[in-house]
Design an enzyme around this catalytic site. Structure first.
Site, PDB file in Angstrom:
ATOM      1  N   THR A  68      20.595  -7.309 -25.264  1.00  0.00           N
ATOM      2  CA  THR A  68      21.875  -8.241 -25.766  1.00  0.00           C
ATOM      3  C   THR A  68      23.232  -7.934 -25.530  1.00  0.00           C
ATOM      4  N   ASP A 108      20.714 -17.764 -26.733  1.00  0.00           N
ATOM      5  CA  ASP A 108      20.537 -16.304 -26.648  1.00  0.00           C
ATOM      6  C   ASP A 108      21.705 -16.228 -25.286  1.00  0.00           C
ATOM      7  N   ILE A 109      22.657 -15.244 -25.493  1.00  0.00           N
ATOM      8  CA  ILE A 109      23.649 -14.963 -24.736  1.00  0.00           C
ATOM      9  C   ILE A 109      23.106 -14.465 -23.444  1.00  0.00           C
ATOM     10  N   LEU A 154      24.866   0.613 -45.322  1.00  0.00           N
ATOM     11  CA  LEU A 154      25.149   1.288 -46.229  1.00  0.00           C
ATOM     12  C   LEU A 154      25.675   0.610 -47.447  1.00  0.00           C
ATOM     13  N   THR A 203      33.631  -1.563 -30.874  1.00  0.00           N
ATOM     14  CA  THR A 203      33.528  -0.521 -32.045  1.00  0.00           C
ATOM     15  C   THR A 203      34.154   0.769 -31.860  1.00  0.00           C
ATOM     16  N   ASP A 204      34.404   1.321 -32.953  1.00  0.00           N
ATOM     17  CA  ASP A 204      35.025   2.874 -32.504  1.00  0.00           C
ATOM     18  C   ASP A 204      33.924   3.845 -32.339  1.00  0.00           C
ATOM     19  N   GLU A 205      32.448   3.266 -32.556  1.00  0.00           N
ATOM     20  CA  GLU A 205      31.602   4.319 -32.218  1.00  0.00           C
ATOM     21  C   GLU A 205      31.530   4.529 -30.648  1.00  0.00           C
ATOM     22  N   LEU A 236      20.237 -16.466 -33.886  1.00  0.00           N
ATOM     23  CA  LEU A 236      19.804 -16.225 -35.143  1.00  0.00           C
ATOM     24  C   LEU A 236      18.834 -15.451 -35.021  1.00  0.00           C
ATOM     25  N   LYS A 245      27.271  -0.504 -26.370  1.00  0.00           N
ATOM     26  CA  LYS A 245      28.786  -1.027 -26.712  1.00  0.00           C
ATOM     27  C   LYS A 245      29.780  -0.482 -25.599  1.00  0.00           C
ATOM     28  N   TYR A 254      23.061   2.328 -29.765  1.00  0.00           N
ATOM     29  CA  TYR A 254      23.834   1.082 -29.885  1.00  0.00           C
ATOM     30  C   TYR A 254      25.200   1.531 -29.280  1.00  0.00           C
ATOM     31  N   LEU A 258      31.272 -11.647 -30.166  1.00  0.00           N
ATOM     32  CA  LEU A 258      30.752 -10.850 -31.253  1.00  0.00           C
ATOM     33  C   LEU A 258      29.277 -10.401 -31.228  1.00  0.00           C
TER      34      LEU A 258
HETATM   35  P1  NAD Z   1      25.756  -8.676 -37.290  1.00  0.00           P
HETATM   36  O1  NAD Z   1      24.150  -7.943 -36.754  1.00  0.00           O
HETATM   37  O2  NAD Z   1      25.721  -8.932 -38.520  1.00  0.00           O
HETATM   38  O3  NAD Z   1      25.574 -10.022 -36.595  1.00  0.00           O
HETATM   39  C1  NAD Z   1      25.216 -10.061 -35.174  1.00  0.00           C
HETATM   40  C2  NAD Z   1      25.030 -11.584 -34.776  1.00  0.00           C
HETATM   41  O4  NAD Z   1      24.739 -11.757 -33.605  1.00  0.00           O
HETATM   42  C3  NAD Z   1      23.985 -12.397 -35.569  1.00  0.00           C
HETATM   43  O5  NAD Z   1      24.376 -13.564 -36.078  1.00  0.00           O
HETATM   44  C4  NAD Z   1      22.742 -12.494 -34.397  1.00  0.00           C
HETATM   45  O6  NAD Z   1      21.983 -13.501 -34.695  1.00  0.00           O
HETATM   46  C5  NAD Z   1      23.747 -12.614 -33.157  1.00  0.00           C
HETATM   47  N1  NAD Z   1      22.790 -12.362 -32.096  1.00  0.00           N
HETATM   48  C6  NAD Z   1      22.324 -11.137 -31.720  1.00  0.00           C
HETATM   49  N2  NAD Z   1      21.772 -11.026 -30.459  1.00  0.00           N
HETATM   50  C7  NAD Z   1      22.018 -12.203 -29.933  1.00  0.00           C
HETATM   51  C8  NAD Z   1      21.814 -13.050 -28.630  1.00  0.00           C
HETATM   52  N3  NAD Z   1      21.041 -12.330 -27.766  1.00  0.00           N
HETATM   53  N4  NAD Z   1      22.386 -14.059 -28.473  1.00  0.00           N
HETATM   54  C9  NAD Z   1      23.138 -14.687 -29.350  1.00  0.00           C
HETATM   55  N5  NAD Z   1      23.169 -14.183 -30.743  1.00  0.00           N
HETATM   56  C10 NAD Z   1      22.853 -13.075 -30.942  1.00  0.00           C
HETATM   57  O7  NAD Z   1      26.800  -7.906 -36.473  1.00  0.00           O
HETATM   58  P2  NAD Z   1      28.186  -7.614 -37.224  1.00  0.00           P
HETATM   59  O8  NAD Z   1      28.099  -6.379 -38.258  1.00  0.00           O
HETATM   60  O9  NAD Z   1      28.979  -8.817 -37.508  1.00  0.00           O
HETATM   61  O10 NAD Z   1      28.771  -7.243 -35.564  1.00  0.00           O
HETATM   62  C11 NAD Z   1      29.573  -8.128 -35.001  1.00  0.00           C
HETATM   63  C12 NAD Z   1      30.244  -7.484 -33.806  1.00  0.00           C
HETATM   64  O11 NAD Z   1      31.116  -6.556 -34.321  1.00  0.00           O
HETATM   65  C13 NAD Z   1      29.341  -6.599 -33.018  1.00  0.00           C
HETATM   66  O12 NAD Z   1      29.676  -6.722 -31.537  1.00  0.00           O
HETATM   67  C14 NAD Z   1      29.357  -5.214 -33.338  1.00  0.00           C
HETATM   68  O13 NAD Z   1      29.432  -4.286 -32.466  1.00  0.00           O
HETATM   69  C15 NAD Z   1      31.124  -5.197 -33.732  1.00  0.00           C
HETATM   70  N6  NAD Z   1      31.262  -4.388 -34.791  1.00  0.00           N
HETATM   71  C16 NAD Z   1      30.778  -4.130 -36.173  1.00  0.00           C
HETATM   72  C17 NAD Z   1      31.310  -3.488 -37.126  1.00  0.00           C
HETATM   73  C18 NAD Z   1      30.730  -3.219 -38.452  1.00  0.00           C
HETATM   74  O14 NAD Z   1      31.161  -2.381 -39.093  1.00  0.00           O
HETATM   75  N7  NAD Z   1      29.604  -4.062 -38.719  1.00  0.00           N
HETATM   76  C19 NAD Z   1      32.517  -2.575 -36.741  1.00  0.00           C
HETATM   77  C20 NAD Z   1      32.985  -2.635 -35.671  1.00  0.00           C
HETATM   78  C21 NAD Z   1      32.525  -3.634 -34.332  1.00  0.00           C
HETATM   79  O1  DAU Z   2      31.846   2.348 -36.908  1.00  0.00           O
HETATM   80  C1  DAU Z   2      31.691   0.968 -36.778  1.00  0.00           C
HETATM   81  C2  DAU Z   2      29.850   0.881 -36.860  1.00  0.00           C
HETATM   82  O2  DAU Z   2      29.709   0.874 -38.252  1.00  0.00           O
HETATM   83  C3  DAU Z   2      29.636  -0.608 -36.226  1.00  0.00           C
HETATM   84  O3  DAU Z   2      29.819  -0.632 -34.966  1.00  0.00           O
HETATM   85  C4  DAU Z   2      28.234  -0.848 -36.517  1.00  0.00           C
HETATM   86  O4  DAU Z   2      27.695  -2.110 -36.037  1.00  0.00           O
HETATM   87  C5  DAU Z   2      27.884  -0.759 -37.836  1.00  0.00           C
HETATM   88  O5  DAU Z   2      26.377  -0.925 -38.251  1.00  0.00           O
HETATM   89  C6  DAU Z   2      28.353   0.662 -38.528  1.00  0.00           C
HETATM   90  O6  DAU Z   2      27.619   1.799 -38.098  1.00  0.00           O
HETATM   91  P1  DAU Z   2      27.281   2.929 -39.205  1.00  0.00           P
HETATM   92  O7  DAU Z   2      26.094   3.500 -38.432  1.00  0.00           O
HETATM   93  O8  DAU Z   2      28.422   3.836 -39.505  1.00  0.00           O
HETATM   94  O9  DAU Z   2      27.027   2.221 -40.544  1.00  0.00           O
HETATM   95  P2  DAU Z   2      25.896   2.224 -41.534  1.00  0.00           P
HETATM   96  O10 DAU Z   2      26.026   1.219 -42.609  1.00  0.00           O
HETATM   97  O11 DAU Z   2      24.243   2.157 -40.793  1.00  0.00           O
HETATM   98  O12 DAU Z   2      25.945   3.737 -42.081  1.00  0.00           O
HETATM   99  C7  DAU Z   2      27.196   4.247 -42.746  1.00  0.00           C
HETATM  100  C8  DAU Z   2      26.981   5.678 -42.963  1.00  0.00           C
HETATM  101  O13 DAU Z   2      26.013   5.772 -44.111  1.00  0.00           O
HETATM  102  C9  DAU Z   2      26.488   6.540 -41.601  1.00  0.00           C
HETATM  103  O14 DAU Z   2      26.858   7.749 -41.868  1.00  0.00           O
HETATM  104  C10 DAU Z   2      24.862   6.658 -42.146  1.00  0.00           C
HETATM  105  C11 DAU Z   2      24.809   6.610 -43.676  1.00  0.00           C
HETATM  106  N1  DAU Z   2      23.727   5.920 -44.332  1.00  0.00           N
HETATM  107  C12 DAU Z   2      23.227   4.670 -43.742  1.00  0.00           C
HETATM  108  C13 DAU Z   2      22.334   3.988 -44.578  1.00  0.00           C
HETATM  109  C14 DAU Z   2      22.004   2.526 -43.805  1.00  0.00           C
HETATM  110  C15 DAU Z   2      22.982   6.746 -45.097  1.00  0.00           C
HETATM  111  O15 DAU Z   2      23.151   7.958 -45.239  1.00  0.00           O
HETATM  112  N2  DAU Z   2      22.012   6.067 -45.775  1.00  0.00           N
HETATM  113  C16 DAU Z   2      21.467   4.724 -45.341  1.00  0.00           C
HETATM  114  O16 DAU Z   2      20.426   4.412 -45.854  1.00  0.00           O
END
Ligand code: NAD
Ligand code: DAU
Length: 351
Positions: free
Chosen positions: A101, A60-61, A197, A131-133, A36, A161, A157, A82
């Site tokens: 983490t 905490d993991i 975003l 992630t694709d990043e 949390l 990953k 980040y 996740l």
């Molecule tokens: P999020 O930030 O919304 O959620 C992360 C969760 O992990 C939260 O509930 C947080 O409390 C928990 N957490 C963080 N540190 C922790 C710790 N040390 N121990 C236990 N719990 C912990 O993230 P999300 O966007 O839901 O992403 C989830 C997973 O998917 C991540 O591994 C991320 O890299 C991956 N991912 C996200 C996206 C995306 O677009 N959001 C895309 C591809 C992959």
């Molecule tokens: O590709 C998967 C990833 O996508 C996940 O692994 C990450 O956890 C997730 O956060 C996301 O990363 P991005 O950096 O691509 O997402 P974000 O929403 O932060 O930004 C999307 C795009 O928009 C990026 O090119 C940056 C731009 N951006 C973002 C914010 C927050 C802006 O231009 N203005 C903004 O205020």
């Protein structure tokens, strides 16, 4: 009966996955381990929090002793991992918490799984959500990331990953741990923390606040509806091949500025304003450091092997998503004010 540990289940994607698994598999025990952090919100799981096959554990993991005791007392036989620090901008300001983490936390889970299962891997699975990043940035408009694209992370980040992915593979190669890794593109949908975003901009458009577009808005992201990601994880967790990596994405690339203009049109229309009224909110700001230009996922393997495809067209998914945020202003207000963090304390004080 299977006892599945989902880490990070109170976050954006995790909460969708927990909901799917709790509803779909009444015979499983779904154990949600989440620290949390600011990104974890138990209100995301209100609808299933009292279900018999669901347990929440705050933890905490990185705390190996706690994780190991969960494996042993709850007889965990599957992990879907996740939990992570997930926001690129935060990683630029505070890389240490990402290494802790995402790298050390993943290692702690791997070591707990390995030592608890102790070589008896029958019916066991460690599924790592990535992630694709990790693949870096595409400089032309034709190439796609495949499962064999070389890792080239740029942000703290994505470096964290990538490192966690390497540890997962190392545990498979060294100890035979049954693992699967999936690398997904950008997710969108309900319950996403409004630093990302799409939810940030929907909220700002509604409240006539500036929309900070990084650089020229020319960066490209590949967007997938979060429930489609959760469905793909469920599929691969049960049917994927041990030791394999799968890309997950919907072949849905958008230049940021085009996506932002589309969001403006949808939000304006849903609020009863003339479409485009809010264009004036677009504000170009200093670019994100090391900003990756283009992500684009090739998920042919997932499609060919399992027939998986996204259930929604992007415009339809975005309409639904805008509607959800406009209808759930209270959820947004709670997470922006920090009130949601009291939800856990209140809930446990009531018991
Ligand atoms: P999020 O930030 O919304 O959620 C992360 C969760 O992990 C939260 O509930 C947080 O409390 C928990 N957490 C963080 N540190 C922790 C710790 N040390 N121990 C236990 N719990 C912990 O993230 P999300 O966007 O839901 O992403 C989830 C997973 O998917 C991540 O591994 C991320 O890299 C991956 N991912 C996200 C996206 C995306 O677009 N959001 C895309 C591809 C992959
Ligand atoms: O590709 C998967 C990833 O996508 C996940 O692994 C990450 O956890 C997730 O956060 C996301 O990363 P991005 O950096 O691509 O997402 P974000 O929403 O932060 O930004 C999307 C795009 O928009 C990026 O090119 C940056 C731009 N951006 C973002 C914010 C927050 C802006 O231009 N203005 C903004 O205020």
């Amino acid at each position: 009966m299977r006892n599945i540990l989902i880490t990070g289940g109170a976050g954006f994607i995790g909460s969708h996955l927990v909901r799917l698994m709790v509803n779909k598999y009444p015979g499983y025990k779904i154990i949600n381990l989440d620290k949390l952090t600011y990104a974890g919100n138990l209100a995301n799981l209100k609808d299933i929090e009292k279900r018999e096959n669901y347990t929440f554990i705050k933890g905490d993991i990185c705390d190996f002793d706690h994780v190991k005791s969960i494996f042993e007392t709850m007889k965990i036989d599957g992990v879907i991992h996740l939990a992570a620090e997930s926001h690129v901008d935060r990683s630029i300001k505070d890389p240490f918490s990402f290494a802790m983490t995402n790298v050390v936390g993943t290692l702690s889970l791997l070591q707990a799984a390995r030592t608890s299962w102790d070589g008896n891997y029958e019916g066991k699975m460690f599924y790592h959500v990535s992630t694709d990043e990790v693949y870096g940035s595409l400089s032309d408009n034709t190439t796609l990331f495949t499962e064999s694209t070389r890792y080239e992370p740029h942000s703290p980040y994505s470096a964290s990953k990538a490192s966690s992915d390497h540890f997962v593979r190392a545990f498979h190669d060294t100890y035979g741990l049954p693992v699967i890794i999936s690398n997904c593109s950008n997710n969108y949908g309900s319950f996403q923390f409004p630093e990302k975003l799409i939810p940030l901009f929907i909220n700002n458009i509604r409240h006539n606040k500036p929309l900070p577009v990084y650089g020229k808005g020319e960066n490209i992201r590949d967007w997938l509806f979060v429930e489609d990601h959760a469905a793909a994880i469920d599929l691969l967790f049960h049917k994927g091949k041990v030791g394999e990596t799968y890309n997950i994405g919907g072949f849905n690339e958008w230049k940021n500025i085009d996506l932002i203009k589309l969001m403006i049109r949808i939000v304006d229309r849903q609020l009863g304003r003339k479409e485009g009224t809010s264009d004036y909110l677009i504000t170009y700001v200093t670019d994100r450091a090391g900003h990756d230009l283009r992500y684009a996922i090739d998920s042919t393997k997932l499609h060919k092997e399992f027939g998986w495809e996204p259930s929604l067209q992007f415009e339809e998914g975005l309409e639904k998503t805008v509607q959800w945020y406009l209808n759930n202003q209270e959820w947004l207000d709670n997470v922006t004010s920090g009130d949601y963090q009291k939800y856990y304390e209140d809930m446990y004080n009531r018991q």
